[in-house]
Design a protein around this motif. Structure first.
Motif, PDB file in Angstrom:
ATOM      1  N   TYR A   1       0.792  -1.233   0.000  1.00 26.96           N
ATOM      2  CA  TYR A   1       0.000   0.000   0.000  1.00 26.96           C
ATOM      3  C   TYR A   1       0.829   1.290   0.000  1.00 26.96           C
ATOM      4  CZ  TYR A   1      -4.104  -2.848   1.023  1.00 26.96           C
ATOM      5  OH  TYR A   1      -5.119  -3.773   0.964  1.00 26.96           O
ATOM      6  N   GLY A   2       1.991   1.256   0.618  1.00 28.78           N
ATOM      7  CA  GLY A   2       2.720   2.505   0.814  1.00 28.78           C
ATOM      8  C   GLY A   2       3.870   2.739  -0.137  1.00 28.78           C
TER       9      GLY A   2
ATOM     10  N   ALA B   1      -2.498   4.279  -8.223  1.00 34.10           N
ATOM     11  CA  ALA B   1      -2.992   3.717  -6.966  1.00 34.10           C
ATOM     12  C   ALA B   1      -2.309   2.381  -6.692  1.00 34.10           C
ATOM     13  CB  ALA B   1      -4.497   3.522  -7.037  1.00 34.10           C
ATOM     14  N   PRO B   2      -2.247   1.953  -5.419  1.00 32.93           N
ATOM     15  CA  PRO B   2      -1.708   0.625  -5.123  1.00 32.93           C
ATOM     16  C   PRO B   2      -2.494  -0.448  -5.874  1.00 32.93           C
ATOM     17  CG  PRO B   2      -1.939   1.912  -3.110  1.00 32.93           C
ATOM     18  CD  PRO B   2      -2.619   2.684  -4.190  1.00 32.93           C
TER      19      PRO B   2
ATOM     20  N   VAL C   1      -7.080  -1.770  -6.053  1.00 32.03           N
ATOM     21  CA  VAL C   1      -7.968  -1.495  -7.184  1.00 32.03           C
ATOM     22  C   VAL C   1      -9.216  -2.382  -7.097  1.00 32.03           C
ATOM     23  CG1 VAL C   1      -8.201  -1.618  -9.690  1.00 32.03           C
ATOM     24  CG2 VAL C   1      -6.089  -0.759  -8.666  1.00 32.03           C
ATOM     25  N   ASP C   2     -10.385  -1.767  -7.204  1.00 33.09           N
ATOM     26  CA  ASP C   2     -11.664  -2.480  -7.145  1.00 33.09           C
ATOM     27  C   ASP C   2     -12.017  -2.987  -8.539  1.00 33.09           C
ATOM     28  OD1 ASP C   2     -14.247  -3.405  -6.821  1.00 33.09           O
ATOM     29  OD2 ASP C   2     -14.885  -1.742  -5.545  1.00 33.09           O
ATOM     30  N   THR C   3     -11.667  -4.230  -8.838  1.00 33.18           N
ATOM     31  CA  THR C   3     -11.905  -4.776 -10.180  1.00 33.18           C
ATOM     32  C   THR C   3     -13.396  -4.923 -10.469  1.00 33.18           C
ATOM     33  OG1 THR C   3     -11.671  -7.037  -9.319  1.00 33.18           O
ATOM     34  CG2 THR C   3      -9.696  -5.968 -10.210  1.00 33.18           C
ATOM     35  N   GLY C   4     -14.194  -5.223  -9.447  1.00 33.61           N
ATOM     36  CA  GLY C   4     -15.640  -5.331  -9.643  1.00 33.61           C
ATOM     37  C   GLY C   4     -16.262  -4.017 -10.057  1.00 33.61           C
ATOM     38  N   ALA C   5     -15.801  -2.925  -9.464  1.00 33.06           N
ATOM     39  CA  ALA C   5     -16.323  -1.606  -9.819  1.00 33.06           C
ATOM     40  C   ALA C   5     -15.932  -1.232 -11.248  1.00 33.06           C
ATOM     41  CB  ALA C   5     -15.799  -0.556  -8.839  1.00 33.06           C
TER      42      ALA C   5
ATOM     43  N   PRO D   1       3.711  -6.755 -11.662  1.00 31.23           N
ATOM     44  CA  PRO D   1       3.591  -5.869 -10.491  1.00 31.23           C
ATOM     45  C   PRO D   1       2.926  -4.516 -10.767  1.00 31.23           C
ATOM     46  CG  PRO D   1       5.770  -5.655 -11.435  1.00 31.23           C
ATOM     47  CD  PRO D   1       5.040  -6.657 -12.284  1.00 31.23           C
ATOM     48  N   HIS D   2       2.629  -4.165 -12.052  1.00 27.96           N
ATOM     49  CA  HIS D   2       2.214  -2.787 -12.308  1.00 27.96           C
ATOM     50  C   HIS D   2       0.980  -2.640 -13.193  1.00 27.96           C
ATOM     51  CE1 HIS D   2       6.023  -1.667 -10.533  1.00 27.96           C
ATOM     52  NE2 HIS D   2       6.705  -2.276 -11.491  1.00 27.96           N
ATOM     53  N   GLY D   3       0.292  -3.722 -13.574  1.00 29.49           N
ATOM     54  CA  GLY D   3      -0.721  -3.581 -14.603  1.00 29.49           C
ATOM     55  C   GLY D   3      -2.115  -4.055 -14.244  1.00 29.49           C
TER      56      GLY D   3
END
Length: 264
Positions: free
Chosen positions: A52-53, A85-86, A90-94, A116-118
């Motif tokens: 997260y950070g 964003a981390p 990420v909200d994949t459902g949204a 790690p980034h996509g």
């Protein structure tokens, strides 16, 4: 002189009360447990910070695949993936819900993290089975009867849907009973059952009522199909009839066991 008996010795022992004594942990073992607990805390905090950070596992790219009519840029814009964003947050459902809402042409979409980034967006677009004229454009209707897009030009090879309901015949009753949605789905079922060469030549699927669907072919020939029931049998009957009467102008397979042709 005889010694005290067993009963006398037991009587002299002081009585014990309360919970049994727990043996004390040896100091080295206690220190090891404390060290392990501290290590777990550090590892947990470090994992949370990495996920997260830190800047290591953040969204940097959005890959799109499967588009035909839509462009990858349109899909990315509608998905609104929070770049930077981390990745874990990420909200994949949204994102999936947003794509379905903003782009009705999308039939299915899979939203996945690509460490790690996509973020990857795998899209399957709806395919038009019929067209409905709307003003100067054409509304595309898919195999489920869903009207999903309006385009300025008719896609090649997709027949028109013509709802020709007249007040004096049974079509008005069918329209009241089933509604345009159900009649449209029946027309889609007919279009899906057509033999390949006939589908290629079909210019319009005309619906007068639930059980009065007909086809208008490119050379002016017509086919009375009837209802959408027994589509496979009707397709076989039509193929055989066209071979047997190649010069006929009208074919009737509404009763597939008794097909008929007329005109020349």
């Amino acid at each position: 002189m005889a010694g005290p008996t067993v009963a006398e010795r037991d009587a002299r022992r002081p009585e014990m009360s309360g919970p049994p004594l727990v043996p004390r942990l040896r100091r080295p073992r206690l220190l090891m447990i404390i060290a392990l607990a501290a290590l777990l805390v550090v590892l947990g905090a470090g994992s949370v910070w990495v996920l997260y950070g830190s800047a290591w596992l953040r969204v940097r790219q959005v890959a799109v695949s499967g588009t035909r009519v839509l462009t990858p840029a349109e899909v990315r814009r509608a998905a609104a993936v929070p770049v930077g964003a981390p990745l874990v947050s990420v909200d994949t459902g949204a994102i999936e819900a947003r794509l379905r809402r903003e782009l009705p042409r999308i039939d299915t979409v899979a939203v996945d993290r690509s460490w790690p980034h996509g973020i990857t967006l795998k899209v399957v677009e709806r395919t038009p089975s019929l067209l409905v004229r709307k003003g100067a454009g054409f509304t595309e209707v898919d195999a489920q009867g869903v009207r999903f897009a309006t385009v300025p030009q008719a896609p090649r090879g997709v027949p028109m849907l013509e709802l020709t309901v007249f007040p004096e015949d049974s079509g008005a009753a069918s329209l009241r009973r089933f509604g345009t949605g159900r009649l449209t789905r029946e027309a889609v079922r007919v279009a899906a059952a057509l033999p390949g060469p006939v589908k290629k030549d079909t210019r319009a699927v005309q619906v007068r009522s639930y059980d009065a669907v007909s086809l208008r072919l490119k050379d002016g020939r017509t086919v009375a199909w009837g209802s959408a029931e027994n589509g496979a049998a009707k397709a076989r009957a039509l193929t055989a009839l066209m071979k047997a009467a190649p010069d006929a102008r009208h074919f009737d397979v509404s009763v597939p066991t008794a097909p008929a042709s007329a005109g020349s």
